[in-house]
Design a protein around this motif. Structure first.
Motif, PDB file in Angstrom:
ATOM      1  N   GLY A 262       0.811  -1.199   0.000  1.00  0.00           N
ATOM      2  CA  GLY A 262       0.000   0.000   0.000  1.00  0.00           C
ATOM      3  C   GLY A 262       0.847   1.252   0.000  1.00  0.00           C
ATOM      4  O   GLY A 262       2.077   1.208   0.122  1.00  0.00           O
ATOM      5  N   CYS A 263       0.197   2.399  -0.121  1.00  0.00           N
ATOM      6  CA  CYS A 263       0.920   3.668  -0.229  1.00  0.00           C
ATOM      7  C   CYS A 263       1.649   3.969   1.079  1.00  0.00           C
ATOM      8  O   CYS A 263       1.098   3.835   2.164  1.00  0.00           O
ATOM      9  CB  CYS A 263      -0.027   4.793  -0.606  1.00  0.00           C
ATOM     10  N   GLY A 264       2.910   4.353   0.954  1.00  0.00           N
ATOM     11  CA  GLY A 264       3.702   4.740   2.116  1.00  0.00           C
ATOM     12  C   GLY A 264       4.150   3.598   3.000  1.00  0.00           C
ATOM     13  O   GLY A 264       4.763   3.834   4.042  1.00  0.00           O
ATOM     14  N   ALA A 265       3.859   2.346   2.609  1.00  0.00           N
ATOM     15  CA  ALA A 265       4.200   1.206   3.468  1.00  0.00           C
ATOM     16  C   ALA A 265       5.697   0.945   3.440  1.00  0.00           C
ATOM     17  O   ALA A 265       6.335   1.022   2.390  1.00  0.00           O
ATOM     18  CB  ALA A 265       3.442  -0.038   3.007  1.00  0.00           C
ATOM     19  N   HIS A 266       6.255   0.604   4.593  1.00  0.00           N
ATOM     20  CA  HIS A 266       7.681   0.316   4.742  1.00  0.00           C
ATOM     21  C   HIS A 266       7.918  -1.192   4.754  1.00  0.00           C
ATOM     22  O   HIS A 266       7.081  -1.957   5.236  1.00  0.00           O
ATOM     23  CB  HIS A 266       8.209   0.912   6.053  1.00  0.00           C
ATOM     24  N   LYS A 275      10.552   1.926   1.044  1.00  0.00           N
ATOM     25  CA  LYS A 275       9.248   2.522   1.319  1.00  0.00           C
ATOM     26  C   LYS A 275       8.538   2.765  -0.009  1.00  0.00           C
ATOM     27  O   LYS A 275       9.149   3.226  -0.983  1.00  0.00           O
ATOM     28  CB  LYS A 275       9.439   3.847   2.059  1.00  0.00           C
ATOM     29  N   ASN A 276       7.247   2.455  -0.042  1.00  0.00           N
ATOM     30  CA  ASN A 276       6.448   2.753  -1.222  1.00  0.00           C
ATOM     31  C   ASN A 276       6.157   4.253  -1.317  1.00  0.00           C
ATOM     32  O   ASN A 276       6.204   4.965  -0.306  1.00  0.00           O
ATOM     33  CB  ASN A 276       5.109   2.010  -1.169  1.00  0.00           C
ATOM     34  N   VAL A 277       5.812   4.708  -2.512  1.00  0.00           N
ATOM     35  CA  VAL A 277       5.397   6.109  -2.686  1.00  0.00           C
ATOM     36  C   VAL A 277       4.233   6.400  -1.738  1.00  0.00           C
ATOM     37  O   VAL A 277       3.381   5.543  -1.481  1.00  0.00           O
ATOM     38  CB  VAL A 277       4.980   6.394  -4.143  1.00  0.00           C
ATOM     39  N   SER A 278       4.185   7.613  -1.218  1.00  0.00           N
ATOM     40  CA  SER A 278       3.212   7.947  -0.177  1.00  0.00           C
ATOM     41  C   SER A 278       1.844   8.351  -0.711  1.00  0.00           C
ATOM     42  O   SER A 278       0.814   8.017  -0.115  1.00  0.00           O
ATOM     43  CB  SER A 278       3.766   9.081   0.697  1.00  0.00           C
ATOM     44  N   ALA A 279       1.798   9.083  -1.820  1.00  0.00           N
ATOM     45  CA  ALA A 279       0.523   9.611  -2.316  1.00  0.00           C
ATOM     46  C   ALA A 279      -0.359   8.479  -2.846  1.00  0.00           C
ATOM     47  O   ALA A 279       0.089   7.649  -3.646  1.00  0.00           O
ATOM     48  CB  ALA A 279       0.776  10.636  -3.413  1.00  0.00           C
ATOM     49  N   THR A 280      -1.604   8.465  -2.418  1.00  0.00           N
ATOM     50  CA  THR A 280      -2.513   7.376  -2.781  1.00  0.00           C
ATOM     51  C   THR A 280      -2.733   7.306  -4.289  1.00  0.00           C
ATOM     52  O   THR A 280      -2.658   6.228  -4.895  1.00  0.00           O
ATOM     53  CB  THR A 280      -3.862   7.546  -2.059  1.00  0.00           C
TER      54      THR A 280
END
Length: 375
Positions: A262-266, A275-280
């Motif tokens: 998912g977005c922002g997941a570490h 870390k994944n990109v943060s913006a949904t």
């Protein structure tokens, strides 16, 4: 075994103190996000292989804004991509105002076996100051509903050092929580971030946080009262009934490994942290296009891996087993750090017995100062 973390970024409202990766609920975006999330999870085995996992943790945001069948789809995707243990721990974070007995029964059927309620306080005035949507009665009702839905592993989050909170008011919430007999409690110290709306509200209303000495009293007294109520402190901020520690969160504190979706997941695996990109929206777009999701990838040096293991391990009341560190990393902890740690032993903040280092409860109040030795 691995832990699997699933990020759900949607909230019904944005709390004025929150600094997590989240946004307001949007039904269409949720639908597209779920498709992307399932795609990321099912495709992970091609990258990592079919690995073994024994925990799944839905964090947020407010994961209880997902429908039970949607949670079930995510769990099924995890089972498809990983060898998920039969006795897995599956935790769903939930806000009290989002649940009913029927909804919780649905989560139970979907495979959730542990709930974590974001209660924060059992005082309505404090909940209003935090812009929470639920009141104290709704929090109590949520726990009753969880029991009616046959959940026998429930955690409650409480927050101390709130604006205008006295020691006695805080202890009222602690006593109330203990009387409800959850299996687990997490006690967090409020951190007011520079960009949080709460900071401006505090300035306008002239609210202030209690002096540091009062905050220390809040922490120590709460832990003492919870121990008297039958809970065991096992980490700086966490207590549990015997045998009911958070298996997933222990991976963070015991040098374990986990994959985040998912977005922002570490994620952390094989000495690499990413870390994944943060913006949904960006996350959904990248999954749809088959683009890489990582916004930040860092290969840890040997020194960083040792430092992280020591830094996180010292959060546990069990402390650090120097022999285990030496076996895994070939580092004699006391030989490398002993000269810096000795003064904390002498001042009663740290104990060293049979090559095991542990913070005392007083030491936990100054944990970051002690842990800085390893950074």
């Amino acid at each position: 075994m691995l832990g699997l973390y699933v990020h759900v970024p949607f909230c019904s409202a944005i709390c004025n103190y929150c600094n997590f990766n989240r946004g307001l609920f949007d039904a269409d975006l949720k639908r597209r996000y779920l498709v992307a999330l399932l795609s990321e999870i099912t495709g992970s085995s091609a990258r990592h292989g079919r690995l073994a996992a024994d925990t799944i943790y839905f964090g947020g945001g407010t994961p209880s804004l997902l429908e039970p069948d949607e949670v079930g789809q995510v769990i099924s995707a995890c089972e498809q991509a990983f060898e998920v243990a039969r006795d897995r721990e599956v935790t769903l974070e939930a806000n009290p105002e989002t649940v009913t007995v029927e909804r919780l029964e649905g989560y139970r059927r979907a495979g959730v076996n542990r709930l974590s309620f974001g209660v924060q306080s059992f005082r309505d005035d404090e909940l209003r100051r935090l812009s929470r949507l639920h009141g104290a009665d709704r929090a109590r009702a949520a726990l009753r509903e969880a029991r009616a839905a046959r959940f026998d592993n429930v955690s409650l989050d409480l927050m101390m050092w709130l604006p205008g909170q006295s020691v006695s008011a805080w202890l009222e919430s602690v006593e109330e929580a203990a009387s409800l007999r959850p299996e687990h409690l997490s006690l967090y110290l409020l951190e007011v971030y520079p960009n949080a709306p709460l900071r401006d509200e505090m300035a306008r209303a002239r609210w202030s946080q209690a002096p540091d000495d009062d905050a220390a009293t809040m922490y120590v007294t709460a832990m003492e009262r919870l121990e008297a109520a039958g809970y065991e402190q096992y980490e700086i901020s966490n207590v549990a009934r015997p045998g009911l520690r958070s298996c997933h969160n222990l991976k963070y504190w015991t040098d374990g490994e986990w994959l985040g979706f998912g977005c922002g997941a570490h994620s952390t695996r094989d000495g690499v942290r990413w870390k994944n990109v943060s913006a949904t929206e960006e996350y959904v777009s990248r999954v749809t296009r088959g683009w890489a999701l990582e916004a930040d990838v860092h290969r840890l040096s040997d020194a960083e891996r040792v430092g992280d293991a020591l830094f996180m391990g010292l959060r546990l009341t069990d402390g650090i087993d120097e022999r285990a560190i030496e076996f895994r990393y070939g580092v004699d902890v006391w030989q490398r750090y002993g000269s810096d740690l000795q003064r904390y032993v002498e001042h009663g903040l740290l104990t060293r017995e049979d090559r095991r280092l542990s913070l005392t409860r007083r030491g936990m109040l100054l944990a970051h100062e002690v842990m800085a030795v390893f950074v």
